[in-house]
Structures are given as C-alpha cells and as structure tokens.
Design an enzyme around this catalytic site. Structure first.
Site, mmCIF file in Angstrom:
data_model
loop_
_atom_site.group_PDB
_atom_site.id
_atom_site.type_symbol
_atom_site.label_atom_id
_atom_site.label_comp_id
_atom_site.label_asym_id
_atom_site.label_seq_id
_atom_site.Cartn_x
_atom_site.Cartn_y
_atom_site.Cartn_z
ATOM 1 N N ASN A 117 60.155 7.885 74.309
ATOM 2 C CA ASN A 117 60.931 7.098 75.264
ATOM 3 C C ASN A 117 60.983 7.813 76.606
ATOM 4 O O ASN A 117 60.943 9.037 76.681
ATOM 5 C CB ASN A 117 62.344 6.833 74.725
ATOM 6 C CG ASN A 117 63.343 7.883 75.161
ATOM 7 O OD1 ASN A 117 63.898 7.825 76.261
ATOM 8 N ND2 ASN A 117 63.579 8.869 74.292
ATOM 9 N N GLY A 120 65.484 7.037 80.884
ATOM 10 C CA GLY A 120 66.035 7.469 82.160
ATOM 11 C C GLY A 120 67.512 7.169 82.357
ATOM 12 O O GLY A 120 67.938 6.788 83.458
ATOM 13 N N PHE A 121 68.301 7.355 81.302
ATOM 14 C CA PHE A 121 69.768 7.180 81.403
ATOM 15 C C PHE A 121 70.136 5.792 81.919
ATOM 16 O O PHE A 121 71.004 5.635 82.784
ATOM 17 C CB PHE A 121 70.401 8.235 82.321
ATOM 18 C CG PHE A 121 70.432 9.633 81.767
ATOM 19 C CD1 PHE A 121 70.066 9.916 80.467
ATOM 20 C CD2 PHE A 121 70.850 10.692 82.570
ATOM 21 C CE1 PHE A 121 70.102 11.222 79.962
ATOM 22 C CE2 PHE A 121 70.900 11.997 82.080
ATOM 23 C CZ PHE A 121 70.518 12.258 80.775
ATOM 24 N N SER A 185 67.574 15.991 78.688
ATOM 25 C CA SER A 185 66.658 14.855 78.632
ATOM 26 C C SER A 185 65.456 15.124 79.538
ATOM 27 O O SER A 185 65.613 15.591 80.666
ATOM 28 C CB SER A 185 67.363 13.579 79.098
ATOM 29 O OG SER A 185 66.420 12.535 79.263
ATOM 30 N N ASN A 187 63.650 12.814 80.842
ATOM 31 C CA ASN A 187 63.333 11.572 81.526
ATOM 32 C C ASN A 187 64.076 11.353 82.840
ATOM 33 O O ASN A 187 63.967 10.288 83.440
ATOM 34 C CB ASN A 187 63.596 10.389 80.585
ATOM 35 C CG ASN A 187 62.746 10.483 79.331
ATOM 36 O OD1 ASN A 187 61.571 10.799 79.398
ATOM 37 N ND2 ASN A 187 63.365 10.234 78.182
ATOM 38 N N THR A 188 64.857 12.338 83.267
ATOM 39 C CA THR A 188 65.459 12.339 84.598
ATOM 40 C C THR A 188 64.898 13.547 85.336
ATOM 41 O O THR A 188 65.060 14.681 84.884
ATOM 42 C CB THR A 188 66.990 12.424 84.528
ATOM 43 O OG1 THR A 188 67.492 11.245 83.895
ATOM 44 C CG2 THR A 188 67.595 12.547 85.921
ATOM 45 N N LYS A 224 74.021 19.818 74.623
ATOM 46 C CA LYS A 224 72.773 19.412 73.964
ATOM 47 C C LYS A 224 71.597 20.080 74.652
ATOM 48 O O LYS A 224 71.438 19.975 75.874
ATOM 49 C CB LYS A 224 72.619 17.891 74.011
ATOM 50 C CG LYS A 224 71.481 17.369 73.135
ATOM 51 C CD LYS A 224 71.571 15.864 72.963
ATOM 52 C CE LYS A 224 70.567 15.364 71.935
ATOM 53 N NZ LYS A 224 70.723 13.908 71.674
ATOM 54 N N ASN A 253 67.365 17.794 71.673
ATOM 55 C CA ASN A 253 66.953 16.551 72.330
ATOM 56 C C ASN A 253 65.483 16.280 72.004
ATOM 57 O O ASN A 253 64.897 16.942 71.150
ATOM 58 C CB ASN A 253 67.172 16.678 73.845
ATOM 59 C CG ASN A 253 67.538 15.362 74.503
ATOM 60 O OD1 ASN A 253 66.957 14.329 74.201
ATOM 61 N ND2 ASN A 253 68.503 15.401 75.408
ATOM 62 N N GLY A 274 61.496 11.855 66.287
ATOM 63 C CA GLY A 274 61.022 11.458 64.974
ATOM 64 C C GLY A 274 60.443 12.613 64.188
ATOM 65 O O GLY A 274 60.653 13.792 64.508
ATOM 66 N N GLY A 303 63.889 14.683 63.709
ATOM 67 C CA GLY A 303 62.959 14.554 62.602
ATOM 68 C C GLY A 303 63.577 14.311 61.246
ATOM 69 O O GLY A 303 62.922 14.513 60.226
#
Length: 349
Positions: A117, A120-121, A185, A187-188, A224, A253, A274, A303
C-alpha cells in the site's frame, strides 16, 4: 467460517479492486456498528472468556488487536470488537483531513499472502474522529480498548511535525485508551526521518510532558517503528523511549524492502505487509525484548497468518499482537480463531 471465507467469499472479493473491496467491507462493518446491542451480544461469543491480559495499565480481553490502517476514521470499532478483536487501533489520523496519495495505491499479491500500500494517511481528520469516538462508551468501559494512531499532515514540515502529533493528542486524549505515534510509514515523504534520535525525542518528550500534566491521569503512549531500521538504530530508539517515558513499542510497520519476495519481477512501490514480513518483524521483536529484559510493553505486528505465526510473536517477546493483512486473507472471524489458539498456547507455556 474461516474456511468458508477462504474458499467462497475471498475469491469473490478478490475479483474486485482492493480499494473497492475495502469499501464494501467497511460499509458492512459500519452498518453492523450502528447496532451496538447486536455487537455486544456477538462479542460474548467471540471474545475470550475468563481471559484478561494486562499491559501498560490497560486490560485486554485477548491478545489479538486490529492494526491501524484498516479503520482509519474510527468508523467500525464496535463491529471489530464483536468479531473478536481484543483491541482496535484506529487511524492513522492527522490534524487536518487529507485525501492521501493518488490511486491506484493498494495492491494484492495473493501468491505471497501480501499487500503493498501507498495510501498516504488518507483520513477525515482529528475532529471527525473525535465525533465518532464520542459515540462509543468512554475509555475503560468498552468491549475492547481503542488505540488512536496519530501522524502528521503531508504538508507539515518535518521541523513542525511535533505540533501535529501534539494537536492530535490534545484533541483526542479524553477519547482514547492509548495512543500510537506513527513515524514509520513509508508513504509520507520524509516521515521516517522522524525516527532519528533528536527529532523523535522532541516528539515523544513533548507528548509525555503534556500527558503527565493531565489532571485526569496519563494515557499510555506507544511508538510504532519501521522494520527497515538497523539494530543499532533500534538501540538508539530504545534510549529515546527510556528518556521520554513512553509506555512501549509497536513493532513493526510495513517494509520498503523486497528481499523477502522472489526476485525476477517488479513490485509496486510502497509499504509491503503480510507473510513476507513475518521473519523480520519477529527478529526485531526478539531483539527489543532481549535488550529490555522483556519489561517494555511490546505489540507485535507483521506477517501473522496462522496460529503458529501468532504464537511465534508471543514467544519472541510480544505481549499483544495485531492483524491487518492476515485478516484480509483469512476472514472476519480470524481474530477469534487466533485468540482461542493463543489461549491454549499460553496455558502450555
């Protein structure tokens, strides 16, 4: 029920695009959540009976939690608890609403039981979340504790990030059982730089200073972390955790690495979750547990796809675990299945 989902329902859902399937699932869970008496009744059959795990001053009905990212806006907390989750972590929430990254941004790899994924929050903001959390019973009176995962807005500069985390904390502190600070994360842009020692200490120190000043008492704050950190970097983070006084860690994460996937093909960029994350997250949990003598509250993520991988996290030193991708691949009652298996595992430790 789990087998019916995997053989019948999952193939139907997987014919849809990942975000569309998520929307359908979210809409159903939102509807279920509006019938709170039904949720409480269902929870009597799905939650562990006579089991209680105490961590960071909170009581959890079982070991299994829903990881942040699934219920970004606290839209279906009662339904998640009714399906057997012993805690629900909502978010990541930011001070202001934001749409997240452009679509497509969610990708399945069924042959590896994995997801990538780059959301992006995307969320409705802290004010909207506050309104939804106020509809729930107060903290301490819920079927299962609710954690709020907090982040910074995309357009907030890194040097101003601490104010975003503090804003979310102050706005939602009376509504959360605990908080998780998300600086990990992928994604930011630039977010993971906040895991650096000085920046992290500014964020966590400021939160805990405000937390200790509360007349109503403190709320546990977790951090996290990313699975892509070196053990040396994790050691530095443990120093910050000790200095700031936060309650514990959530490990881990999603990963930007692809070493756990077969070579020879291209994969989408973003955070991988996963089964391919199982080994690395367990290694990090084991390292943290060893370095802290098993005394630091630790929530294990990454996982978990069956009873063995769930027990592995506890054996490595996690006190609780969380699901995200495993729930998508295994079905709505997977938390109940794992909670029951872990209760047996716990009795035979």
């Amino acid at each position: 029920m789990d087998l019916f989902y995997e053989k019948i329902l999952r193939p139907l859902f997987f014919r849809l695009g990942p975000e569309r399937a998520h929307e359908y699932g979210r809409n159903f869970l939102q509807t279920l959540s509006t019938v709170q008496p039904a949720c409480r009744l269902l929870a009597k059959f799905t939650q562990g009976r006579g089991e209680s795990i105490e961590l960071a001053g909170l009581k959890f009905p079982n070991h299994i939690g829903l990881a942040a990212g699934m219920d970004k806006d606290a839209e279906f907390v009662p339904a998640a608890a009714a399906l057997g989750f012993g805690h629900v972590e909502v978010g990541t929430v930011t001070p202001k609403p934001q749409p997240g990254n452009p679509q497509p941004r969610l990708f399945r790899y069924p042959e590896h039981e994995a997801i990538v994924n780059r959301m992006g929050f995307n969320n409705h903001g802290m004010e909207a979340m506050g309104k939804r959390l106020r509809r729930l019973p107060a903290p301490g009176k819920r079927i299962a504790p609710v954690g709020v995962n907090i982040g910074k807005n995309k357009n907030t500069a890194l040097e101003d990030a601490a104010s975003d985390y503090l804003s979310c904390f102050e706005h939602l502190v009376d509504l959360a059982d605990y908080f998780t600070v998300n600086v990990s994360s992928p994604n930011t842009e630039g977010l993971r730089e906040l895991q650096e020692k000085d920046r992290l200490l500014e964020i966590l120190g400021g939160l805990e200073e405000r937390n200790r000043a509360r007349k109503a008492g403190t709320v546990p704050i977790f951090l996290k972390i990313a699975p892509d950190l070196t053990f040396h970097q994790i050691g530095e983070i443990l120093e910050v955790v000790a200095e700031s006084g936060v309650a514990g860690l959530v490990a881990t994460n999603t990963t930007i690495g692809r070493d756990s996937l077969p070579a020879g093909r291209e994969y989408e960029h973003g955070g991988l979750s996963g089964s391919p994350l199982q080994l690395r997250s367990t290694q990090i949990i084991r390292f943290i547990s060893r370095e802290t003598g098993g005394k630091l509250p630790l929530i294990g993520v990454g996982g978990i796809h069956d009873s063995a991988s769930a027990a592995e996290k506890l054996d490595a030193g996690a006190h609780l675990i969380q699901l995200y991708t495993g729930w998508i691949y295994r079905g709505p009652f997977f938390a109940r299945t794992l909670a029951r298996s872990l209760r047996f595992h716990r009795e035979n430790w």
